[in-house]
Design an enzyme around this catalytic site. Structure first.
Site, PDB file in Angstrom:
ATOM      1  N   GLU A  47       0.821  -1.204   0.000  1.00  0.00           N
ATOM      2  CA  GLU A  47       0.000   0.000   0.000  1.00  0.00           C
ATOM      3  C   GLU A  47       0.860   1.261   0.000  1.00  0.00           C
ATOM      4  O   GLU A  47       0.564   2.240  -0.707  1.00  0.00           O
ATOM      5  CB  GLU A  47      -0.928   0.003   1.224  1.00  0.00           C
ATOM      6  CG  GLU A  47      -1.953  -1.118   1.231  1.00  0.00           C
ATOM      7  CD  GLU A  47      -1.484  -2.366   1.949  1.00  0.00           C
ATOM      8  OE1 GLU A  47      -2.327  -3.043   2.556  1.00  0.00           O
ATOM      9  OE2 GLU A  47      -0.268  -2.668   1.907  1.00  0.00           O
ATOM     10  N   SER A 163      17.534 -40.932 -15.190  1.00  0.00           N
ATOM     11  CA  SER A 163      16.368 -40.047 -15.102  1.00  0.00           C
ATOM     12  C   SER A 163      16.562 -38.731 -15.847  1.00  0.00           C
ATOM     13  O   SER A 163      15.660 -37.902 -15.857  1.00  0.00           O
ATOM     14  CB  SER A 163      16.048 -39.747 -13.635  1.00  0.00           C
ATOM     15  OG  SER A 163      17.147 -39.104 -13.002  1.00  0.00           O
ATOM     16  N   LEU A 199      20.735 -28.718  -6.019  1.00  0.00           N
ATOM     17  CA  LEU A 199      19.528 -28.153  -5.413  1.00  0.00           C
ATOM     18  C   LEU A 199      19.568 -26.633  -5.343  1.00  0.00           C
ATOM     19  O   LEU A 199      19.159 -26.023  -4.345  1.00  0.00           O
ATOM     20  CB  LEU A 199      19.290 -28.744  -4.006  1.00  0.00           C
ATOM     21  CG  LEU A 199      19.031 -30.248  -3.933  1.00  0.00           C
ATOM     22  CD1 LEU A 199      18.794 -30.661  -2.481  1.00  0.00           C
ATOM     23  CD2 LEU A 199      17.867 -30.667  -4.805  1.00  0.00           C
ATOM     24  N   PRO A 265      10.982 -40.974  -3.938  1.00  0.00           N
ATOM     25  CA  PRO A 265       9.673 -41.554  -3.618  1.00  0.00           C
ATOM     26  C   PRO A 265       9.478 -41.881  -2.149  1.00  0.00           C
ATOM     27  O   PRO A 265       8.367 -41.788  -1.636  1.00  0.00           O
ATOM     28  CB  PRO A 265       9.631 -42.815  -4.490  1.00  0.00           C
ATOM     29  CG  PRO A 265      11.051 -43.100  -4.859  1.00  0.00           C
ATOM     30  CD  PRO A 265      11.724 -41.784  -4.927  1.00  0.00           C
ATOM     31  N   THR A 266      10.552 -42.240  -1.431  1.00  0.00           N
ATOM     32  CA  THR A 266      10.406 -42.591  -0.018  1.00  0.00           C
ATOM     33  C   THR A 266      10.020 -41.379   0.812  1.00  0.00           C
ATOM     34  O   THR A 266       9.072 -41.416   1.613  1.00  0.00           O
ATOM     35  CB  THR A 266      11.711 -43.204   0.519  1.00  0.00           C
ATOM     36  OG1 THR A 266      12.027 -44.387  -0.226  1.00  0.00           O
ATOM     37  CG2 THR A 266      11.565 -43.556   1.996  1.00  0.00           C
ATOM     38  N   ALA A 268       8.801 -38.519  -0.298  1.00  0.00           N
ATOM     39  CA  ALA A 268       7.505 -38.015  -0.766  1.00  0.00           C
ATOM     40  C   ALA A 268       6.370 -38.834  -0.169  1.00  0.00           C
ATOM     41  O   ALA A 268       5.352 -38.283   0.285  1.00  0.00           O
ATOM     42  CB  ALA A 268       7.450 -38.048  -2.286  1.00  0.00           C
TER      43      ALA A 268
END
Length: 331
Positions: A47, A163, A199, A265-266, A268
């Site tokens: 604002e 991958s 990362l 996957p583990t 997650a």
């Protein structure tokens, strides 16, 4: 309000732990007089930035803002005071402030004779740049987006473990832009040991993004001293164990609001089972692998009746890939 939403998007990732708010000030004739967004912590709120741009044209005009103006005095003065001093006649906000320290701005403005309206494009604003902050303010825990890339048959890698690259260059560039806007990236030690990821967030030319998230490695296995996740390109912390609740409690203590889960996957599966995934962002490549690891591991589901169901909020193309955004629905 759409212009205010766009202004908030431009500063998403730069304001944490404060909310990325956007504001547009119209003059008395209804023409745009100024636009602003929240500055980095310690700087002016949206604002104030919009009122500065509008100057005297704000008097008798309207302030359109994505979040209810705050009443809190911290490193900056309350936004309600700035609006009153500028002489605006009307304030329209999309979402009420859930933070008890700053809420109540609408009542303060109404008591001073300002016309106040709320709820305009509220659902759209809640899904936008304010999503993570609103979740943090309401629950006290960081917002977690689980991002993954997979083939059409749900494989995150081929049978030989390869991958790179399932997702397209367009999708990877989008993920790096997302990395540059979150507070932290979370991965397990299994992913770190197997893939040696950095990362970090990178620009399309390969250079570092101007803003790097905190890298968080979860697990009990030691990370080798030469791992890329420990280099000096960004800050890194390691958290033992793998309990999602404990991990997020620690990150909340550190002021982390927005988390990108990029573990395997583990990890997650553990977060899904603990109901600590607030959004799924999937990049599905037009490929079939037939074998290889699945994107999601054990998530506490033994039958279809126990499945975790999600509401699809958006499907778009990301180059040749399909990008799916989903939020929890029911179990």
């Amino acid at each position: 309000m759409l212009a205010a939403l766009s202004a908030s998007e431009r500063v998403r990732g730069t304001t944490s732990p404060n909310p990325p708010v956007g504001c547009v000030v119209l003059d008395a004739a209804g023409d745009v007089a100024g636009t602003g967004a929240t500055q980095p912590p310690g700087g002016p709120h949206a604002e104030v930035m919009a009122l500065r741009a509008a100057g005297e044209r704000a008097r008798g005009g309207t302030a359109v803002v994505t979040l209810e103006p705050c009443t809190h005095t911290g490193r900056t003065a309350p936004c309600t005071s700035a609006l009153l001093a500028a002489g605006v006649a009307r304030v329209v906000h999309a979402v009420s402030d859930p933070n008890p320290k700053a809420a109540g701005g609408a009542e303060v403005l109404r008591a001073a004779g300002i016309q106040v309206e709320s709820g305009l494009l509220g659902a759209q604003v809640e899904r936008g740049p304010l999503r993570a902050w609103l979740h943090f303010a309401r629950t006290g825990r960081p917002h977690v987006t689980w991002k993954y890339a997979a083939s059409l048959d749900g494989r995150s890698a081929a049978a030989d473990g390869s991958s790179k690259w399932i997702s397209s260059a367009t999708s990877r560039a989008e993920v790096h832009e997302l990395r540059g806007r979150v507070d932290a990236i979370l991965a397990g030690t299994g992913t770190v040991l197997a893939d040696d990821p950095r990362l970090t967030a990178r620009e399309p030319d390969g250079g570092p993004h101007p803003r790097q998230p905190l890298r968080v490695v979860v697990g009990d296995r030691p990370v080798p001293a030469g791992a890329r996740v420990l280099d000096d390109s960004a800050a890194t912390i390691t958290l033992p164990g793998g309990d999602p609740v404990a991990v997020l409690d620690e990150l909340a203590r550190r002021g982390v609001v927005d988390v990108l889960l990029e573990g395997g996957p583990t990890l997650a599966g553990a977060f899904v089972a603990a109901e600590r995934v607030d959004r799924v962002l999937a990049f599905l490549a037009p490929a079939l692998l037939g074998a290889g690891p699945a994107a999601l591991g054990d998530a506490g589901v033994a039958s279809v009746s126990q499945a975790w169901w999600w509401d699809i909020e958006e499907t778009t193309m990301s180059g040749p890939d399909v990008r799916v955004s989903a939020v929890p629905a029911r179990r």
